[in-house]
Enzyme design. Structure first.
Site, PDB file in Angstrom:
ATOM      1  N   THR A  14      38.270 -11.440  -4.187  1.00  0.00           N
ATOM      2  CA  THR A  14      37.800 -12.351  -3.419  1.00  0.00           C
ATOM      3  C   THR A  14      35.979 -11.933  -3.637  1.00  0.00           C
ATOM      4  O   THR A  14      35.405 -13.697  -4.269  1.00  0.00           O
ATOM      5  CB  THR A  14      37.380 -12.373  -2.178  1.00  0.00           C
ATOM      6  OG1 THR A  14      38.929 -12.136  -1.539  1.00  0.00           O
ATOM      7  CG2 THR A  14      36.635 -13.653  -1.631  1.00  0.00           C
ATOM      8  N   ILE A 137      22.414 -14.106   1.766  1.00  0.00           N
ATOM      9  CA  ILE A 137      20.990 -14.039   2.545  1.00  0.00           C
ATOM     10  C   ILE A 137      20.223 -13.317   2.190  1.00  0.00           C
ATOM     11  O   ILE A 137      20.906 -11.653   1.676  1.00  0.00           O
ATOM     12  CB  ILE A 137      21.113 -13.666   3.930  1.00  0.00           C
ATOM     13  CG1 ILE A 137      22.326 -15.206   4.653  1.00  0.00           C
ATOM     14  CG2 ILE A 137      19.497 -13.596   4.490  1.00  0.00           C
ATOM     15  CD1 ILE A 137      21.389 -13.670   6.167  1.00  0.00           C
ATOM     16  N   GLU A 191      37.511  -7.342   6.518  1.00  0.00           N
ATOM     17  CA  GLU A 191      37.777  -6.502   5.219  1.00  0.00           C
ATOM     18  C   GLU A 191      39.040  -5.967   5.082  1.00  0.00           C
ATOM     19  O   GLU A 191      40.098  -6.447   5.772  1.00  0.00           O
ATOM     20  CB  GLU A 191      36.631  -5.187   5.883  1.00  0.00           C
ATOM     21  CG  GLU A 191      35.565  -4.978   5.928  1.00  0.00           C
ATOM     22  CD  GLU A 191      35.029  -5.152   4.275  1.00  0.00           C
ATOM     23  OE1 GLU A 191      35.089  -4.590   3.626  1.00  0.00           O
ATOM     24  OE2 GLU A 191      33.769  -6.801   4.720  1.00  0.00           O
ATOM     25  N   ASP A 202      32.119  -1.570   9.641  1.00  0.00           N
ATOM     26  CA  ASP A 202      31.067  -2.323   8.032  1.00  0.00           C
ATOM     27  C   ASP A 202      29.523  -2.827   8.967  1.00  0.00           C
ATOM     28  O   ASP A 202      28.751  -2.550   8.188  1.00  0.00           O
ATOM     29  CB  ASP A 202      31.546  -3.474   8.251  1.00  0.00           C
ATOM     30  CG  ASP A 202      31.093  -4.634   6.535  1.00  0.00           C
ATOM     31  OD1 ASP A 202      31.168  -4.449   6.470  1.00  0.00           O
ATOM     32  OD2 ASP A 202      30.859  -5.414   7.902  1.00  0.00           O
ATOM     33  N   LYS A 206      26.057  -1.571   7.048  1.00  0.00           N
ATOM     34  CA  LYS A 206      24.740  -2.534   6.962  1.00  0.00           C
ATOM     35  C   LYS A 206      23.143  -1.557   7.436  1.00  0.00           C
ATOM     36  O   LYS A 206      22.754  -2.372   6.556  1.00  0.00           O
ATOM     37  CB  LYS A 206      25.047  -4.226   7.390  1.00  0.00           C
ATOM     38  CG  LYS A 206      25.964  -3.952   5.943  1.00  0.00           C
ATOM     39  CD  LYS A 206      27.607  -5.287   6.714  1.00  0.00           C
ATOM     40  CE  LYS A 206      27.932  -6.436   5.956  1.00  0.00           C
ATOM     41  NZ  LYS A 206      29.103  -6.723   6.493  1.00  0.00           N
ATOM     42  N   GLY A 303      32.579 -14.396   2.525  1.00  0.00           N
ATOM     43  CA  GLY A 303      33.234 -15.242   1.564  1.00  0.00           C
ATOM     44  C   GLY A 303      32.838 -15.439  -0.390  1.00  0.00           C
ATOM     45  O   GLY A 303      31.618 -14.481   0.562  1.00  0.00           O
TER      46      GLY A 303
END
Ligand code: HSE
Length: 437
Positions: A14, A137, A191, A202, A206, A303
């Site tokens: 993706t 971001i 995921e 996840d 992060k 995305g």
């Protein structure tokens, strides 16, 4: 215009597709910013069908990752393999071959970051992973380069788009958890293993990266407290509304007297706070510095194109550094390696918070006073109580909002209450990030 800088991409899933799209459709604007073209020289994926879908120029597609790493023309490798085994080996091989590496791989950076930072430094190459946190971001760049004059006091974020999407849909439509998860997977947010999203793993990866970068030390992701959203029910989301709150899966890091509070869990946040208004797949990260004060970053956290945009941002930064002869000079974690200090993570038991507790109890005389007695003995002060239903002798919901209390005391009180005969179902506990009134 100067000669092109050559990029080799490994992993055509993706995000890989997003990177190819951006490098192709925005080639002109990228070249004007960089001063030379950024050329996609090689794209590798084990799956030849995926490569075919990308419609690459002749000779670019290969099925062997090492063909990218060892291609003498490739100057920057984009690792989008995911996971932390093959991806780690490929990254180390790329460093060894003198290539700079850009990745979106949060699991790899969270688990093996220290080894990789050291290897990149030894090879004199750059390692950049903006896309690993907050999708599109530019949060890591901001923490690494924007807040260098500050002591960071707090980082608070919604950094998993899938979990936020699920909670948003459940809140708006009272939808079932499993249906919303299936939809998120269809939209390409989740995921490969959706447990990473819904169990907070996840988010923890992060947060580990953010904590290490914000506070200047090493973090073991296993030291973070992690709780997911699988036990959240539409009923709790309705109660949240009654209290003027939304439930969000928050990553929370706070500096407290030299120790770091670092935790991931569903959290009730007053609707009046900007972060409570971040819905769907969007992410937001609030960073508070001692000088700058509060800041807030908002955007798409997942995305193909949003994450691809962060990858390309890193590519351009790396390519600019190559062109100026400064490649590898930027410390990947904001602090120089020798300037980093061990971080002390506060044990979860010592965390102080407000708590939402949803008990299921039999409606009969004395039950409320029994519960209140347990709270009192543990030094927990009750702020609000709601009892729903008036079914004498039947199970009803007894919802309690506490004042500030210590995690260990609340856990002990819940254990004691759950042992009472009047309690007929497991309790829901949700921490509340709000001012104590
Ligand atoms: N599964 C992740 C998310 C993708 O939902 O946010 C971006 O890391």
């Amino acid at each position: 215009m100067a000669n092109a800088i050559n990029v080799g991409l490994i992993g055509a899933g993706t995000v890989g597709g997003g990177v190819v799209d951006i490098l192709t459709t925005n080639a002109d604007v990228i070249a004007r910013r960089l001063g030379c073209p950024l050329r996609l020289a090689r794209v590798a994926d084990r799956n030849a069908a995926r490569l075919k879908e990308l419609d690459l120029p002749d000779g670019v597609a290969v099925t062997d990752a090492l063909a990218v790493v060892n291609d003498p023309d490739v100057q920057i490798v984009v690792e989008l393999i995911g996971g932390s085994t093959v991806a780690r080996e490929v990254t180390l091989a790329a460093f060894k071959a003198g290539k700079h590496v850009v990745t979106a791989n949060k699991a790899l950076v969270a688990a093996h970051g220290e080894e990789l930072f050291a290897a990149a430094k030894a090879a004199g190459v750059g390692y950049a992973f903006e896309a690993a946190v907050g999708g599109g971001i530019p949060i890591l760049r901001s923490v690494r380069e924007g807040f260098t004059g500050d002591r960071i006091k707090e980082v608070l974020g919604i950094i998993n788009g899938t979990a936020n999407y699920i909670l948003t849909e459940m809140t708006e439509y009272g939808s079932d958890f499993a249906d919303v998860l299936a939809e998120a997977q269809k939209l390409g947010y989740a995921e490969a293993d959706p447990r990473f999203d819904v169990e907070g793993i996840d988010t923890a990866h992060k947060l580990a990266i953010l904590v290490a970068m914000a506070f200047g030390g090493q973090v073991n992701v296993d030291d973070l407290y992690v709780e997911g959203i699988t036990h959240i029910t539409p009923t709790d989301l309705e109660y949240a509304e009654v209290f003027g709150c939304k439930v969000k899966l928050l990553a929370i890091a706070k500096e407290q007297d030299g120790r770091i509070e670092a935790r991931v869990h569903p959290t009730m946040v007053p609707e009046s706070r900007l972060i409570a208004q971040v819905d769907g797949v969007f992410n937001a990260i609030a960073v508070t510095g001692d000088k700058v004060g509060p800041t807030l970053f908002y955007g798409r956290g997942a995305g193909a194109l949003a994450t691809g945009s962060a990858v390309v941002g890193d590519l351009v930064a790396t390519a600019r550094a190559i062109r100026s002869g400064g490649a590898g000079a930027m410390p990947p974690m904001a602090f120089q390696q020798e300037g980093r200090r061990p971080l002390v993570i506060m044990p979860m038991d010592e965390v102080v918070s407000l708590y939402y507790l949803h008990f299921t109890v039999v409606d009969r005389p004395g039950v409320l006073s029994d519960l209140a007695g347990v709270f009192g003995r543990h030094g927990i002060s009750i702020a609000k109580v709601i009892q729903d239903g008036q079914a004498h002798g039947q199970s009803v919901s007894l919802v309690i909002m506490t004042h500030r209390a210590r995690e260990a005391s609340v856990q002990a009180a819940v254990r004691e209450i759950e042992a009472l005969a009047a309690v007929t179902a497991p309790t829901t506990l949700i921490r509340v990030e709000a001012d104590d009134e």
